[in-house]
Enzyme design. Sequence first.
Site, PDB file in Angstrom:
ATOM      1  N   ASP A  70      -3.748 -13.221   4.794  1.00 42.09           N
ATOM      2  CA  ASP A  70      -5.419 -11.925   4.931  1.00 42.09           C
ATOM      3  C   ASP A  70      -6.340 -12.758   4.640  1.00 42.09           C
ATOM      4  OD1 ASP A  70      -4.534 -11.017   3.506  1.00 42.09           O
ATOM      5  OD2 ASP A  70      -4.428  -8.812   4.394  1.00 42.09           O
ATOM      6  N   TYR A 120      -3.322 -11.772   9.643  1.00 40.13           N
ATOM      7  CA  TYR A 120      -3.133 -11.199  10.933  1.00 40.13           C
ATOM      8  C   TYR A 120      -4.055 -12.083  12.156  1.00 40.13           C
ATOM      9  CZ  TYR A 120      -2.549  -7.179   8.212  1.00 40.13           C
ATOM     10  OH  TYR A 120      -2.313  -6.455   7.665  1.00 40.13           O
ATOM     11  N   HIS A 122       0.926  -1.607  -0.130  1.00 32.68           N
ATOM     12  CA  HIS A 122      -0.141  -0.266  -0.166  1.00 32.68           C
ATOM     13  C   HIS A 122       0.641   1.404  -0.859  1.00 32.68           C
ATOM     14  CE1 HIS A 122      -3.267  -2.227   0.673  1.00 32.68           C
ATOM     15  NE2 HIS A 122      -3.360  -2.569   1.751  1.00 32.68           N
TER      16      HIS A 122
END
Length: 444
Positions: A281, A320, A157
């Site tokens: 994820d 996560y 990102h």
Amino acid sequence: MFEGDETLTIRDADTLSYRNGRQYQRVSYHHDAAVGNFHFGERHPMKPHRLTLTNHLVMGYGLHNYMDVYQPRKASAAQISAFHAPEYVDFLQKVTPDNAHTFASVFQKFNVGDDCPVFDGVYDFCSIYAGASLDAARKLISGQSDIAINWSGGLHHAKKFEASGFCFINDIVLAILDLLRYHPRVLYIDIDIHHGDGVQEAFYNTDRVMTLSLHKYNGDFFPGTGNSSEIGGDVGKHHSLNIPLKDGIDDQSYVQLFKSILEPCINSYRPTAVVLQCGADSLGCDRLGCFNLSIKAHGECVRFAKSFGLPMLVVGGGGYTVRNVARCWAYETACFLDVELGNKLPDTAYREFFRPDYNLHPQLTGRVENRNSRKSLENLRVKVMEQLRFLNGAPSVQMQEFAPGGYDIADDDNIIREDREEEGSGKDLKWESPKELLRDTEMV
Ligand code: V1D
Ligand code: CA
């Protein structure tokens, strides 16, 4: 036709490594133990400790015996500035939790805050994971490795001027820029549940990189981009491929879709190198995710990407539920090595993280309803095929003779040249200014 095209794609058969009379792709593993000791903060979902857990499983299974393990170098500020704005890099170098108040006026500009907090050693953390991706790319370029793994990388990102979504420095963009100095076409594949927006944006207007991201998309889910209408611009038109998915996609639908898209992408675009972001994820039971994938299905995608035999940089990304991230990336390390792992996890110092079953393949699927109809998935596949039809054969690039353009690039090239000489490759290095490939984003 690109001068020297095809010379860097697949290693000569006689340089591939052999095990039990079989030929394998040579794998390098780039891991700095220090990367697992950083803390984003108590309540923050990003836990670098997952990298320590992963490494313990990798070593516990004995996978280090099948690959070249490297202690990576840290990325220098000059290397990081090949993509990021010097004033942003300077800020990251200087800011600490103690002096953060003196930088408060630029926090918004650099998007530092809840998602991307200033924690102790944030710049060290960045230079470690970015350095590992750069080292990994260098091993591919020199031909010393066919598959180079950096599980601490994949921070897709980060933008030129700003942090975003737990990512400060975009190691993927930096590594691709290096690969582009020797490879005419790089395919970027992103199986993190989030859209790989930072990488897409960096290469939106070039045909030298094709980006393919599968992700959850509803316009709201972070980062909010990645609709199939985002296709690239200028000569990069049709080189950004987006697969927006709904909640709960299951093993069979995901793997089938992935394979049915990736194969034509590779056949049409003919990349000479691949970068694979393996965000975990997208697994079922992820703390931030909402897909329904098992580790085996995630790994099947990775195995399929490997099957094309192209030089491949492998990076991590999101993930996560740390025990499952570690299981997934250890399993995928074994997939790259063509080594089978038993379901019973090895005894490590972190055994208790894997309670109560202590298995490599826990039950992660079946908890979320699949909201993706067969028809919607077929439509996504057809859209990709329509985009690929616009590619007029793979672009050929007029590459210049090797001509170092700056002191850092020259240093880098010398390392690669030495590695290649050590490897006995007599092929010439080619060079083109990577800066010209970047989307020209102005800071607002
Ligand atoms: F739940 C949290 C607790 C503390 C701090 C942050 C979060 C959190 C969860 N999800 N933050 C998010 C996402 N941010 C937002 C923001 C709200 N704002 C208006 C935007 O929704 C960010 C999710 C980042 C995902 C990162 C990644 O998995 O893609 C990744 N890939 O490589 C590294 C990370
Ligand atoms: Ca993705």
